[in-house]
Enzyme design. Structure first.
Site, mmCIF file in Angstrom:
data_model
loop_
_atom_site.group_PDB
_atom_site.id
_atom_site.type_symbol
_atom_site.label_atom_id
_atom_site.label_comp_id
_atom_site.label_asym_id
_atom_site.label_seq_id
_atom_site.Cartn_x
_atom_site.Cartn_y
_atom_site.Cartn_z
ATOM 1 N N PHE A 66 35.512 -37.900 -19.419
ATOM 2 C CA PHE A 66 35.491 -36.594 -20.051
ATOM 3 C C PHE A 66 36.914 -36.148 -20.366
ATOM 4 O O PHE A 66 37.738 -35.952 -19.490
ATOM 5 C CB PHE A 66 34.748 -35.539 -19.225
ATOM 6 C CG PHE A 66 34.384 -34.355 -20.077
ATOM 7 C CD1 PHE A 66 33.257 -34.385 -20.889
ATOM 8 C CD2 PHE A 66 35.219 -33.241 -20.135
ATOM 9 C CE1 PHE A 66 32.959 -33.318 -21.737
ATOM 10 C CE2 PHE A 66 34.926 -32.169 -20.975
ATOM 11 C CZ PHE A 66 33.792 -32.219 -21.772
ATOM 12 N N ARG B 5 41.634 -26.437 -24.377
ATOM 13 C CA ARG B 5 41.929 -26.907 -25.736
ATOM 14 C C ARG B 5 43.423 -26.884 -26.016
ATOM 15 O O ARG B 5 43.938 -27.674 -26.798
ATOM 16 C CB ARG B 5 41.253 -25.991 -26.767
ATOM 17 C CG ARG B 5 39.752 -26.050 -26.795
ATOM 18 C CD ARG B 5 39.256 -25.282 -28.021
ATOM 19 N NE ARG B 5 37.844 -24.943 -27.935
ATOM 20 C CZ ARG B 5 36.840 -25.755 -28.271
ATOM 21 N NH1 ARG B 5 37.097 -26.962 -28.696
ATOM 22 N NH2 ARG B 5 35.584 -25.369 -28.167
ATOM 23 N N ASP C 169 32.401 -39.379 -30.673
ATOM 24 C CA ASP C 169 31.767 -39.724 -29.403
ATOM 25 C C ASP C 169 30.445 -40.442 -29.695
ATOM 26 O O ASP C 169 30.452 -41.599 -30.086
ATOM 27 C CB ASP C 169 31.590 -38.427 -28.609
ATOM 28 C CG ASP C 169 31.065 -38.617 -27.203
ATOM 29 O OD1 ASP C 169 31.435 -39.598 -26.557
ATOM 30 O OD2 ASP C 169 30.283 -37.757 -26.744
ATOM 31 N N GLU D 132 38.638 -34.574 -37.199
ATOM 32 C CA GLU D 132 37.950 -34.256 -35.942
ATOM 33 C C GLU D 132 38.831 -34.572 -34.744
ATOM 34 O O GLU D 132 39.768 -35.363 -34.850
ATOM 35 C CB GLU D 132 36.671 -35.112 -35.839
ATOM 36 C CG GLU D 132 35.374 -34.338 -35.900
ATOM 37 C CD GLU D 132 35.113 -33.387 -34.746
ATOM 38 O OE1 GLU D 132 36.050 -32.860 -34.125
ATOM 39 O OE2 GLU D 132 33.925 -33.155 -34.477
ATOM 40 N N ASP D 133 38.487 -33.969 -33.628
ATOM 41 C CA ASP D 133 39.209 -34.285 -32.399
ATOM 42 C C ASP D 133 38.728 -35.603 -31.787
ATOM 43 O O ASP D 133 39.528 -36.435 -31.380
ATOM 44 C CB ASP D 133 39.095 -33.120 -31.386
ATOM 45 C CG ASP D 133 37.662 -32.630 -31.169
ATOM 46 O OD1 ASP D 133 36.705 -33.233 -31.714
ATOM 47 O OD2 ASP D 133 37.482 -31.622 -30.452
HETATM 48 P P1 IMP Z 1 29.246 -36.432 -30.926
HETATM 49 O O1 IMP Z 1 28.286 -35.788 -31.856
HETATM 50 O O2 IMP Z 1 28.585 -36.902 -29.665
HETATM 51 O O3 IMP Z 1 30.094 -37.525 -31.542
HETATM 52 O O4 IMP Z 1 30.151 -35.291 -30.362
HETATM 53 C C1 IMP Z 1 31.258 -34.847 -30.991
HETATM 54 C C2 IMP Z 1 31.726 -33.565 -30.359
HETATM 55 O O5 IMP Z 1 31.428 -33.513 -28.970
HETATM 56 C C3 IMP Z 1 33.229 -33.498 -30.449
HETATM 57 O O6 IMP Z 1 33.632 -32.893 -31.647
HETATM 58 C C4 IMP Z 1 33.587 -32.692 -29.237
HETATM 59 O O7 IMP Z 1 33.533 -31.327 -29.544
HETATM 60 C C5 IMP Z 1 32.522 -33.024 -28.222
HETATM 61 N N1 IMP Z 1 32.955 -34.044 -27.251
HETATM 62 C C6 IMP Z 1 32.644 -35.355 -27.236
HETATM 63 N N2 IMP Z 1 33.239 -36.004 -26.219
HETATM 64 C C7 IMP Z 1 33.973 -35.063 -25.566
HETATM 65 C C8 IMP Z 1 34.851 -35.118 -24.418
HETATM 66 O O8 IMP Z 1 35.109 -36.162 -23.779
HETATM 67 N N3 IMP Z 1 35.428 -33.946 -24.064
HETATM 68 C C9 IMP Z 1 35.214 -32.770 -24.721
HETATM 69 N N4 IMP Z 1 34.401 -32.682 -25.793
HETATM 70 C C10 IMP Z 1 33.783 -33.813 -26.207
HETATM 71 MG MG MG Z 2 34.443 -30.872 -31.803
#
Ligand code: IMP
Ligand code: MG
Length: 174
Positions: A149, A162, A100, A96-97
Site C-alpha cells: 500500500f 498525499r 493498480d 495518473e498517480d
Molecule cells: P485501479 O482502478 O485499481 O487501477 O485503481 C486506481 C486508483 O486506486 C488510483 O488512482 C489510486 O487512487 C488508488 N490506488 C491504487 N493503489 C493504491 C495504493 O497503493 N495506495 C493508494 N491508492 C491506491
Molecule cells: Mg487516483
C-alpha cells in the site's frame, strides 16, 4: 494501530524521473501541442510537476473519478467531476498517480476515446502490475512498484499523506 511510513522512492529520484518523462514527452510531441488530463486528486501532484518539464505547448484539464474507499478497490467507477473542455482533435495524455487493478483507467480511457481525441496516451507515475485485473498499458511509466500500500506524491490513505514529497509504503503496527 499506529501507521508507519517507509520511504520507497526518495524525493530526488521521483523528481528526476518526472523530469525524464517530461523530456521524453517533449521529444515525442515535437511540433505539436499536448493536452494533459489530470486524474484527481492523486494525479494532480504528478501533472503539475510533469507540465513544468514539458517544452512543447501544454494545456490542462482535470477530471475526478472515484473508485476507491479505504484500502480496497470497490470496482465502482463514478465520474465526480467531468472535463471542462472538449478533447476532440487534441493530443491527450492522461496523467495518473498509480495504475493498480486497471479498472479506473480502462473505464476512463474508453470514455475519453469515445470523444475523438487526435491521440490518447497514458502517463502514470507508478505501476503495480501484479494487481492488474483489466488490461491497461501505460505509454509513460515512472516506476514499477511492488504490491504494497503506497502513499505520498498524490497517493492517499483515507485522504491523508498525499502531500508527502516522496513515495512511501504504509504499514500498521500494534
Ligand atoms: P485501479 O482502478 O485499481 O487501477 O485503481 C486506481 C486508483 O486506486 C488510483 O488512482 C489510486 O487512487 C488508488 N490506488 C491504487 N493503489 C493504491 C495504493 O497503493 N495506495 C493508494 N491508492 C491506491
Ligand atoms: Mg487516483
Amino acid at each position: 494501530m499506529a501507521e508507519r511510513i517507509e520511504v520507497l522512492i526518495p524525493e530526488e529520484e521521483v523528481d528526476e524521473r518526472i523530469r525524464q518523462l517530461g523530456e521524453e514527452i517533449s521529444r515525442d510531441y515535437e511540433g505539436k501541442e499536448v493536452h494533459l488530463i489530470s486524474v484527481l486528486k492523486g494525479g494532480a501532484f504528478v501533472t503539475v510537476e510533469l507540465a513544468k518539464r514539458i517544452t512543447v505547448p501544454v494545456t490542462l484539464d482535470f477530471m475526478y473519478v472515484s473508485s476507491y474507499s479505504g484500502t480496497e478497490s470497490t470496482g465502482i467507477v463514478k465520474i465526480v467531476k467531468d472535463l471542462d473542455q472538449a478533447i476532440a482533435g487534441k493530443n491527450v495524455i492522461v496523467v495518473e498517480d498509480i495504475l493498480d487493478t486497471g479498472r479506473t483507467l480502462s473505464y476512463l480511457l474508453s470514455l475519453l476515446n469515445d470523444r475523438h481525441p487526435a491521440s490518447l496516451r497514458l502517463c502514470t507515475l507508478l505501476d503495480k502490475p501484479e494487481r492488474r485485473v483489466t488490461e491497461v498499458k501505460a505509454d509513460y511509466t515512472g516506476f514499477t512498484v511492488p504490491d504494497k500500500f503506497i502513499v505520498g506524491y498524490g497517493l492517499d490513505y483515507d485522504q491523508k499523506y498525499r502531500n508527502l514529497p516522496y513515495v512511501g509504503v504504509l504499514s500498521f503496527e500494534e
